[in-house]
Motif scaffolding. Structure first.
Motif, PDB file in Angstrom:
ATOM      1  N   ARG A 161       0.776  -1.209  -0.098  1.00 31.42           N
ATOM      2  CA  ARG A 161       0.166  -0.170   0.124  1.00 31.42           C
ATOM      3  C   ARG A 161       0.528   1.291   0.189  1.00 31.42           C
ATOM      4  NH1 ARG A 161      -5.386  -0.922  -1.778  1.00 31.42           N
ATOM      5  NH2 ARG A 161      -6.551  -0.325  -0.084  1.00 31.42           N
ATOM      6  N   ARG A 162       2.055   1.215  -0.893  1.00 36.27           N
ATOM      7  CA  ARG A 162       3.184   2.640  -0.714  1.00 36.27           C
ATOM      8  C   ARG A 162       2.003   3.764  -1.638  1.00 36.27           C
ATOM      9  NH1 ARG A 162       8.291   1.035  -2.802  1.00 36.27           N
ATOM     10  NH2 ARG A 162       8.003  -0.897  -3.356  1.00 36.27           N
ATOM     11  N   PRO A 163       1.924   4.716  -1.212  1.00 33.68           N
ATOM     12  CA  PRO A 163       1.102   5.624  -2.285  1.00 33.68           C
ATOM     13  C   PRO A 163       2.145   6.049  -3.494  1.00 33.68           C
ATOM     14  CG  PRO A 163       2.840   6.818  -0.436  1.00 33.68           C
ATOM     15  CD  PRO A 163       2.746   5.462  -0.729  1.00 33.68           C
ATOM     16  N   LEU A 164       2.879   5.362  -4.930  1.00 37.22           N
ATOM     17  CA  LEU A 164       3.717   5.084  -5.438  1.00 37.22           C
ATOM     18  C   LEU A 164       2.447   5.610  -6.752  1.00 37.22           C
ATOM     19  CD1 LEU A 164       5.358   2.238  -5.589  1.00 37.22           C
ATOM     20  CD2 LEU A 164       6.063   3.811  -4.568  1.00 37.22           C
ATOM     21  N   LEU A 165       1.040   5.590  -6.762  1.00 38.29           N
ATOM     22  CA  LEU A 165       0.911   6.287  -7.701  1.00 38.29           C
ATOM     23  C   LEU A 165       0.821   7.970  -7.694  1.00 38.29           C
ATOM     24  CD1 LEU A 165      -1.947   3.186  -8.796  1.00 38.29           C
ATOM     25  CD2 LEU A 165       0.518   3.538  -9.564  1.00 38.29           C
ATOM     26  N   ALA A 166       0.080   8.538  -7.057  1.00 40.53           N
ATOM     27  CA  ALA A 166      -0.094   9.712  -6.658  1.00 40.53           C
ATOM     28  C   ALA A 166       1.092  11.171  -7.071  1.00 40.53           C
ATOM     29  CB  ALA A 166      -0.099   9.696  -4.910  1.00 40.53           C
ATOM     30  N   HIS A 167       1.272  10.761  -8.509  1.00 42.87           N
ATOM     31  CA  HIS A 167       1.738  11.751  -9.250  1.00 42.87           C
ATOM     32  C   HIS A 167       1.662  11.973 -10.473  1.00 42.87           C
ATOM     33  CE1 HIS A 167       5.283  11.216  -5.934  1.00 42.87           C
ATOM     34  NE2 HIS A 167       4.849   9.971  -5.801  1.00 42.87           N
ATOM     35  N   ARG A 168       1.760  12.966 -10.488  1.00 47.81           N
ATOM     36  CA  ARG A 168       1.634  13.491 -11.955  1.00 47.81           C
ATOM     37  C   ARG A 168       1.946  12.569 -13.185  1.00 47.81           C
ATOM     38  NH1 ARG A 168      -0.890  17.713 -14.609  1.00 47.81           N
ATOM     39  NH2 ARG A 168      -0.499  19.457 -12.048  1.00 47.81           N
ATOM     40  N   ASP A 169       3.178  12.369 -13.309  1.00 46.90           N
ATOM     41  CA  ASP A 169       3.907  11.183 -14.140  1.00 46.90           C
ATOM     42  C   ASP A 169       3.351   9.788 -14.395  1.00 46.90           C
ATOM     43  OD1 ASP A 169       4.415  10.690 -11.691  1.00 46.90           O
ATOM     44  OD2 ASP A 169       6.734   9.750 -12.430  1.00 46.90           O
ATOM     45  N   THR A 170       2.938   9.371 -12.806  1.00 47.73           N
ATOM     46  CA  THR A 170       2.060   7.938 -13.281  1.00 47.73           C
ATOM     47  C   THR A 170       0.982   8.809 -13.888  1.00 47.73           C
ATOM     48  OG1 THR A 170       2.630   7.600 -10.999  1.00 47.73           O
ATOM     49  CG2 THR A 170       1.601   6.288 -12.142  1.00 47.73           C
ATOM     50  N   HIS A 171      -0.098   9.136 -13.911  1.00 46.48           N
ATOM     51  CA  HIS A 171      -1.249   9.743 -14.233  1.00 46.48           C
ATOM     52  C   HIS A 171      -1.092   9.184 -15.892  1.00 46.48           C
ATOM     53  CE1 HIS A 171      -4.653  11.864 -15.771  1.00 46.48           C
ATOM     54  NE2 HIS A 171      -4.966  10.837 -15.564  1.00 46.48           N
ATOM     55  N   GLN A 172       0.341  10.167 -16.248  1.00 46.87           N
ATOM     56  CA  GLN A 172      -0.255  10.816 -18.028  1.00 46.87           C
ATOM     57  C   GLN A 172       0.838   9.177 -18.454  1.00 46.87           C
ATOM     58  OE1 GLN A 172       3.382  13.066 -17.509  1.00 46.87           O
ATOM     59  NE2 GLN A 172       2.057  15.312 -17.091  1.00 46.87           N
ATOM     60  N   ALA A 173       1.713   8.475 -17.672  1.00 47.80           N
ATOM     61  CA  ALA A 173       1.221   7.061 -18.174  1.00 47.80           C
ATOM     62  C   ALA A 173       0.295   6.261 -18.061  1.00 47.80           C
ATOM     63  CB  ALA A 173       2.781   6.505 -16.961  1.00 47.80           C
ATOM     64  N   PHE A 174      -0.228   6.509 -17.324  1.00 50.77           N
ATOM     65  CA  PHE A 174      -1.033   5.455 -17.622  1.00 50.77           C
ATOM     66  C   PHE A 174      -2.569   5.903 -18.675  1.00 50.77           C
ATOM     67  CE2 PHE A 174      -5.966   4.413 -16.921  1.00 50.77           C
ATOM     68  CZ  PHE A 174      -5.973   3.171 -16.593  1.00 50.77           C
ATOM     69  N   VAL A 175      -2.356   7.542 -19.073  1.00 46.98           N
ATOM     70  CA  VAL A 175      -3.376   7.457 -20.366  1.00 46.98           C
ATOM     71  C   VAL A 175      -2.301   7.140 -21.202  1.00 46.98           C
ATOM     72  CG1 VAL A 175      -4.271   9.981 -21.332  1.00 46.98           C
ATOM     73  CG2 VAL A 175      -4.418   9.569 -18.997  1.00 46.98           C
ATOM     74  N   ARG A 176      -1.015   7.453 -21.158  1.00 46.75           N
ATOM     75  CA  ARG A 176      -0.511   6.498 -22.829  1.00 46.75           C
ATOM     76  C   ARG A 176      -1.116   5.478 -22.462  1.00 46.75           C
ATOM     77  NH1 ARG A 176       3.553  10.189 -20.337  1.00 46.75           N
ATOM     78  NH2 ARG A 176       4.581   8.093 -19.304  1.00 46.75           N
ATOM     79  N   TYR A 177      -0.435   4.592 -21.987  1.00 42.29           N
ATOM     80  CA  TYR A 177      -1.049   3.173 -21.759  1.00 42.29           C
ATOM     81  C   TYR A 177      -2.701   2.675 -22.603  1.00 42.29           C
ATOM     82  CZ  TYR A 177      -3.548  -0.606 -20.304  1.00 42.29           C
ATOM     83  OH  TYR A 177      -4.113  -2.579 -19.798  1.00 42.29           O
ATOM     84  N   ALA A 178      -3.919   3.275 -21.986  1.00 51.62           N
ATOM     85  CA  ALA A 178      -5.044   3.514 -22.069  1.00 51.62           C
ATOM     86  C   ALA A 178      -5.559   3.900 -24.114  1.00 51.62           C
ATOM     87  CB  ALA A 178      -6.106   4.215 -21.791  1.00 51.62           C
ATOM     88  N   HIS A 179      -3.975   4.882 -24.810  1.00 55.26           N
ATOM     89  CA  HIS A 179      -4.205   5.223 -25.312  1.00 55.26           C
ATOM     90  C   HIS A 179      -3.080   4.231 -26.644  1.00 55.26           C
ATOM     91  CE1 HIS A 179      -6.345   9.317 -25.230  1.00 55.26           C
ATOM     92  NE2 HIS A 179      -5.986   9.225 -24.077  1.00 55.26           N
ATOM     93  N   LYS A 180      -2.530   3.864 -26.444  1.00 57.88           N
ATOM     94  CA  LYS A 180      -1.233   2.690 -26.814  1.00 57.88           C
ATOM     95  C   LYS A 180      -1.863   1.863 -27.156  1.00 57.88           C
ATOM     96  CE  LYS A 180       1.949   1.229 -24.402  1.00 57.88           C
ATOM     97  NZ  LYS A 180       3.279   1.421 -23.506  1.00 57.88           N
ATOM     98  N   ASN A 181      -3.101   1.499 -26.433  1.00 61.06           N
ATOM     99  CA  ASN A 181      -3.633   0.164 -26.721  1.00 61.06           C
ATOM    100  C   ASN A 181      -5.039  -0.409 -27.005  1.00 61.06           C
ATOM    101  OD1 ASN A 181      -1.614  -1.865 -25.103  1.00 61.06           O
ATOM    102  ND2 ASN A 181      -1.360  -0.367 -23.659  1.00 61.06           N
ATOM    103  N   LEU A 182      -5.326   0.808 -27.822  1.00 57.86           N
ATOM    104  CA  LEU A 182      -6.696   0.888 -28.260  1.00 57.86           C
ATOM    105  C   LEU A 182      -6.701   0.031 -29.504  1.00 57.86           C
ATOM    106  CD1 LEU A 182      -7.832   4.506 -28.461  1.00 57.86           C
ATOM    107  CD2 LEU A 182      -8.937   2.390 -27.538  1.00 57.86           C
ATOM    108  N   ILE A 183      -5.406   0.067 -30.066  1.00 58.37           N
ATOM    109  CA  ILE A 183      -5.199  -0.999 -31.484  1.00 58.37           C
ATOM    110  C   ILE A 183      -5.366  -2.252 -30.635  1.00 58.37           C
ATOM    111  CG2 ILE A 183      -3.825   1.060 -32.694  1.00 58.37           C
ATOM    112  CD1 ILE A 183      -1.287  -0.152 -32.177  1.00 58.37           C
ATOM    113  N   ARG A 184      -4.531  -2.667 -29.785  1.00 55.45           N
ATOM    114  CA  ARG A 184      -5.051  -4.369 -29.645  1.00 55.45           C
ATOM    115  C   ARG A 184      -6.157  -4.823 -29.016  1.00 55.45           C
ATOM    116  NH1 ARG A 184      -0.335  -2.459 -25.969  1.00 55.45           N
ATOM    117  NH2 ARG A 184       1.356  -4.166 -27.197  1.00 55.45           N
ATOM    118  N   GLY A 185      -7.425  -3.504 -29.123  1.00 53.67           N
ATOM    119  CA  GLY A 185      -8.761  -3.911 -28.855  1.00 53.67           C
ATOM    120  C   GLY A 185      -8.834  -3.764 -27.168  1.00 53.67           C
TER     121      GLY A 185
END
Length: 110
Positions: A4-28
């Protein structure tokens, strides 16, 4: 997140998650609503074609791990496995979204 370390509470992590979501559209993989908490995340996902949830989550963990590693966070980042729930109708969706949406409130973050 592991321990339960607060590793995700950073802007860069949010940006990485958004990039993951966009990038994986082509994978369905269609990422819908999500809530990124300091120590875990909830997201709604739709899978098209032959996409597999396990593979999609493995890729998400890999993508976010790069960001965490670049930030200098120590490993391990992730607990094994994940919890999933199949949403079968509008009522189920509404109930699950209400739970996810209210998660930051219950945690005292909002």
């Amino acid at each position: 997140m592991l321990q339960r370390r607060p590793l995700l509470a950073h802007r860069d992590t949010h940006q990485a998650f958004v990039r993951y979501a966009h990038k994986n559209l082509i994978r369905g993989l269609l990422v819908g609503r999500y809530v990124l908490m300091p120590d875990h995340l909830h997201f709604f996902v739709g899978l098209l074609g032959a996409s597999q949830l396990v593979d999609s989550l493995r890729l998400m963990k890999q993508d976010l791990s790069v960001t965490l590693r670049n930030r200098g966070e120590r490993r391990p980042y992730w607990q094994p496995g994940f919890f999933d729930h199949v949403v079968r109708n509008e009522t189920s969706y509404a109930q699950k979204w209400e739970y996810v949406r209210d998660n930051p409130v219950r945690a005292g973050l909002v």
